[in-house]
Design an enzyme around this catalytic site. Structure first.
Site, PDB file in Angstrom:
ATOM      1  N   HIS A   4       0.839  -1.204   0.000  1.00 51.98           N
ATOM      2  CA  HIS A   4       0.000   0.000   0.000  1.00 51.98           C
ATOM      3  C   HIS A   4       0.876   1.257   0.000  1.00 51.98           C
ATOM      4  O   HIS A   4       0.677   2.172  -0.807  1.00 51.98           O
ATOM      5  CB  HIS A   4      -0.889  -0.048   1.247  1.00 51.98           C
ATOM      6  CG  HIS A   4      -1.835   1.096   1.385  1.00 51.98           C
ATOM      7  ND1 HIS A   4      -3.195   0.966   1.221  1.00 51.98           N
ATOM      8  CD2 HIS A   4      -1.635   2.399   1.696  1.00 51.98           C
ATOM      9  CE1 HIS A   4      -3.784   2.139   1.414  1.00 51.98           C
ATOM     10  NE2 HIS A   4      -2.852   3.024   1.714  1.00 51.98           N
ATOM     11  N   GLU A   5       1.861   1.299   0.896  1.00 50.01           N
ATOM     12  CA  GLU A   5       2.723   2.478   1.003  1.00 50.01           C
ATOM     13  C   GLU A   5       3.701   2.582  -0.165  1.00 50.01           C
ATOM     14  O   GLU A   5       4.046   3.686  -0.588  1.00 50.01           O
ATOM     15  CB  GLU A   5       3.477   2.451   2.341  1.00 50.01           C
ATOM     16  CG  GLU A   5       2.582   2.478   3.573  1.00 50.01           C
ATOM     17  CD  GLU A   5       1.640   3.669   3.599  1.00 50.01           C
ATOM     18  OE1 GLU A   5       1.992   4.727   3.027  1.00 50.01           O
ATOM     19  OE2 GLU A   5       0.545   3.544   4.171  1.00 50.01           O
ATOM     20  N   HIS A   8       1.892   4.360  -2.941  1.00 56.93           N
ATOM     21  CA  HIS A   8       1.946   5.814  -2.744  1.00 56.93           C
ATOM     22  C   HIS A   8       3.303   6.363  -3.191  1.00 56.93           C
ATOM     23  O   HIS A   8       3.380   7.380  -3.889  1.00 56.93           O
ATOM     24  CB  HIS A   8       1.747   6.157  -1.268  1.00 56.93           C
ATOM     25  CG  HIS A   8       0.340   6.018  -0.780  1.00 56.93           C
ATOM     26  ND1 HIS A   8      -0.742   6.564  -1.440  1.00 56.93           N
ATOM     27  CD2 HIS A   8      -0.169   5.423   0.328  1.00 56.93           C
ATOM     28  CE1 HIS A   8      -1.846   6.309  -0.772  1.00 56.93           C
ATOM     29  NE2 HIS A   8      -1.532   5.614   0.300  1.00 56.93           N
TER      30      HIS A   8
END
Length: 304
Positions: A4-5, A8
């Site tokens: 997820h990170e 980003h």
């Protein structure tokens, strides 16, 4: 969470933002970006990349779980693990789409408001306030659940709600501070010319001298009258009550050699990138100080 990170981070780099790193912790993770998004579109794409990745992983893993179950049988461990990890990713992705900062949904909301209103800071403040509402609702749901079902998961919901509220307040303050710094010079935000005080003055004596009119900053001087340090008077709160009569103000002051000197016409953002506080100097004389108190006051929040 790491995927997820990373999503980003990868999208942020492609949109021209620098990434310092990724921090994983008890309640999730955060990609630390050194730069703000250049436009609302970039803000939107960076924000949505994380939830999109989590939801995509969730759908793929849940689908794989059903396929593995059909081929290996219901008693196999692998389909159960795939389904569990997929379900967790789906929850992570959907939860992060809640419309309130600091969640990704809040940043998506900020990007949309920014695109419509053409005001980045106003959009960030609105998203932070929405995050406060989301946090309150999470706490309410958790409390009701704990009182009716006494579930441990409901206590986690309360904890997450409290975290969202606390982080949303920080997000709003950060946006207000950024708005105060945007397009303002040091001279416009600095406090008045700070008074002088000998560096051997005790904390109690300095407080007694000014009473309720204690200035935010004081320039300390040595035996020859030369400036030696900058005292942010809020730092005196760290002195224990039993020591205020004997502690010298120089103990909680910042030596002048460690305080950046700037001119009044420098932009506030550029000045504070050098450190906090900064001494505002004209013709070799300190005419003001720009520190956290002055910035917070300019942001419309109590200095404390």
């Amino acid at each position: 969470v790491l995927a997820h990170e990373l999503a980003h981070s990868f999208v942020a780099q492609r949109r021209g933002q620098r990434v310092e790193g990724i921090t994983l912790w008890l309640l999730g993770g955060v990609a630390r970006l050194k730069d703000e998004a250049k436009d609302a579109r970039s803000e939107f794409l960076v924000a949505i990349a994380g939830p999109a990745t989590s939801i995509g992983l969730g759908v793929a893993l849940v689908g794989a779980a059903f396929g593995l179950s059909a081929s290996l049988g219901d008693g196999s461990l692998l389909p159960a693990v795939a389904f569990y990890v997929g379900f967790v990713n789906l929850v992570l992705g959907v939860f992060n789409l809640l419309p309130g900062a600091p969640l990704d949904g809040g940043r998506i909301l900020a990007a949309i408001i920014w695109a419509i209103r053409k005001d980045r800071r106003r959009a960030q403040i609105a998203a932070a306030r929405s995050g406060f509402v989301v946090g309150v609702l999470l706490i309410a749901v958790g409390v009701i659940g704990a009182l009716t079902a006494r579930g441990f998961a409901d206590l986690w919901t309360v904890l997450i709600g409290w975290f969202v509220i606390d982080a949303s307040r920080s997000e709003e303050l950060s946006a207000r501070i950024s708005r105060a710094l945007d397009d303002h010079t040091v001279g416009a935000l600095m406090g008045p010319t700070p008074p002088l005080a000998p560096e051997w003055t005790t904390v109690a004596d300095l407080r007694a001298t000014y009473g309720s009119a204690l200035p935010p900053s004081v320039v300390l001087t040595g035996f020859g009258g030369e400036p030696t340090a900058i005292l942010q008077t809020a730092a005196m709160r760290s002195v224990p009550p039993e020591r205020v009569d004997t502690a010298r103000v120089r103990e909680v002051a910042i030596p002048l050699a460690r305080v950046p000197a700037v001119s009044p016409d420098m932009t506030a953002r550029a000045a504070l990138e050098r450190g906090v506080p900064v001494a505002v100097v004209v013709d070799g004389q300190i005419v003001g100080v720009l520190g956290l108190d002055e910035v917070r006051r300019a942001a419309g929040r109590p200095a404390a």
